[in-house]
Structure formats: C-alpha cells, structure tokens
Write a protein that holds these residues in place. Sequence first.
Motif, PDB file in Angstrom:
ATOM      1  N   ILE A   1       0.717  -1.319   0.011  1.00  0.00           N
ATOM      2  CA  ILE A   1      -0.053  -0.178  -0.078  1.00  0.00           C
ATOM      3  C   ILE A   1       0.833   1.340   0.109  1.00  0.00           C
ATOM      4  O   ILE A   1       0.617   2.238  -0.847  1.00  0.00           O
TER       5      ILE A   1
ATOM      6  N   ILE B   1      -8.292   8.794  -6.038  1.00  0.00           N
ATOM      7  CA  ILE B   1      -9.121   7.803  -5.303  1.00  0.00           C
ATOM      8  C   ILE B   1      -8.066   6.424  -5.722  1.00  0.00           C
ATOM      9  O   ILE B   1      -8.007   5.937  -6.873  1.00  0.00           O
ATOM     10  N   HIS B   2      -7.457   5.731  -4.564  1.00  0.00           N
ATOM     11  CA  HIS B   2      -6.578   4.493  -4.602  1.00  0.00           C
ATOM     12  C   HIS B   2      -7.316   3.680  -3.769  1.00  0.00           C
ATOM     13  O   HIS B   2      -7.187   3.742  -2.609  1.00  0.00           O
ATOM     14  N   LYS B   3      -8.052   2.554  -4.314  1.00  0.00           N
ATOM     15  CA  LYS B   3      -8.692   1.722  -3.387  1.00  0.00           C
ATOM     16  C   LYS B   3      -9.448   2.344  -2.367  1.00  0.00           C
ATOM     17  O   LYS B   3     -10.332   3.118  -2.890  1.00  0.00           O
ATOM     18  N   ARG B   4      -9.148   2.212  -1.063  1.00  0.00           N
ATOM     19  CA  ARG B   4      -9.907   2.879  -0.162  1.00  0.00           C
ATOM     20  C   ARG B   4      -9.296   4.141   0.419  1.00  0.00           C
ATOM     21  O   ARG B   4      -9.750   4.608   1.420  1.00  0.00           O
ATOM     22  N   TRP B   5      -8.272   4.603  -0.262  1.00  0.00           N
ATOM     23  CA  TRP B   5      -7.728   5.847  -0.006  1.00  0.00           C
ATOM     24  C   TRP B   5      -7.804   7.153  -0.757  1.00  0.00           C
ATOM     25  O   TRP B   5      -8.060   6.880  -2.093  1.00  0.00           O
ATOM     26  N   ARG B   6      -7.864   8.175  -0.161  1.00  0.00           N
ATOM     27  CA  ARG B   6      -8.066   9.432  -1.065  1.00  0.00           C
ATOM     28  C   ARG B   6      -6.968  10.380  -0.804  1.00  0.00           C
ATOM     29  O   ARG B   6      -6.444  10.377   0.470  1.00  0.00           O
TER      30      ARG B   6
ATOM     31  N   ASP C   1      -8.384   7.478   4.784  1.00  0.00           N
ATOM     32  CA  ASP C   1      -9.137   6.657   4.488  1.00  0.00           C
ATOM     33  C   ASP C   1     -10.437   7.383   3.989  1.00  0.00           C
ATOM     34  O   ASP C   1     -11.140   8.241   4.475  1.00  0.00           O
ATOM     35  N   SER C   2     -11.222   6.515   2.691  1.00  0.00           N
ATOM     36  CA  SER C   2     -12.251   7.299   1.965  1.00  0.00           C
ATOM     37  C   SER C   2     -13.579   7.031   2.854  1.00  0.00           C
ATOM     38  O   SER C   2     -14.364   7.621   2.850  1.00  0.00           O
ATOM     39  N   SER C   3     -13.649   6.469   4.020  1.00  0.00           N
ATOM     40  CA  SER C   3     -14.670   6.041   4.805  1.00  0.00           C
ATOM     41  C   SER C   3     -14.944   7.255   5.957  1.00  0.00           C
ATOM     42  O   SER C   3     -15.904   7.408   6.519  1.00  0.00           O
ATOM     43  N   ARG C   4     -13.849   7.900   6.069  1.00  0.00           N
ATOM     44  CA  ARG C   4     -13.693   9.144   6.882  1.00  0.00           C
ATOM     45  C   ARG C   4     -14.399  10.501   6.384  1.00  0.00           C
ATOM     46  O   ARG C   4     -14.476  10.583   5.096  1.00  0.00           O
TER      47      ARG C   4
END
Length: 110
Positions: free
Chosen positions: A34, A70-75, A92-95
């Motif tokens: 990662i 956007i890379h997988k789950r990261w911004r 983390d894109s969930s944040r």
Amino acid sequence: MKQFEVIWTKNAEFDLELIIEYIKTNSFDTAKKIFFALKEECKSLYCFPQRKKIVPELQQIGILKYREIIHKRWRIIYKIDNTKVYILLVIDSSRNLEDILFQRLINKKV
C-alpha cells in the motif's frame, strides 16, 4: 510536455505514516504494498496532474483548486501551484473529509 515537481507536505507524510503503521499491525507485506502503491500514484502526478477530478465536497462550495486521487480505499488530496503539485492529505475514504479539514484548520497555528 510540462513536468511538475511532486512535493509531500508534512501533514500528508504523517497521514501516510499513520495509515501504514495501522496496516502493519495486521500485515507488514500489505502495508509495504500500500505504501508503494500510494507513493506511485502521487509520483504519476508529475505529468498532467489536472487529469484527476476536483474534490467533490469542496467543489460544492465553490473551491476548485483541490484535486484528488482515489486509490482503493484511500483518498489523496492535492493542489497544483504553477509547476509544483503539493500532496496535502491522505485519508481513508470512509472518513468524513469536512471533519478532517475543519480539524486541521482549527489546529493550525496562525
């Protein structure tokens, strides 16, 4: 073809470090993959960084100078300034981006 210098801010480096430290607790190999993948994504901005999209949450309020990868789950949030690309944030894109930006503005020493 115009080439850009890609510069990591201290905040972005710290973000990446926290992400990698967290992932490393489960898998060193995954953390390493990662780390290099995110670094590679950013390195690719040396050529035509305008190709990535404007950050939607900021675009809604008329702020157009920040873009994201956007890379997988990261911004990865960055801005272009003349011949330089500044990596500003890795999350983390969930944040919630608004919360993080607000927190950083509050904690910034003026």
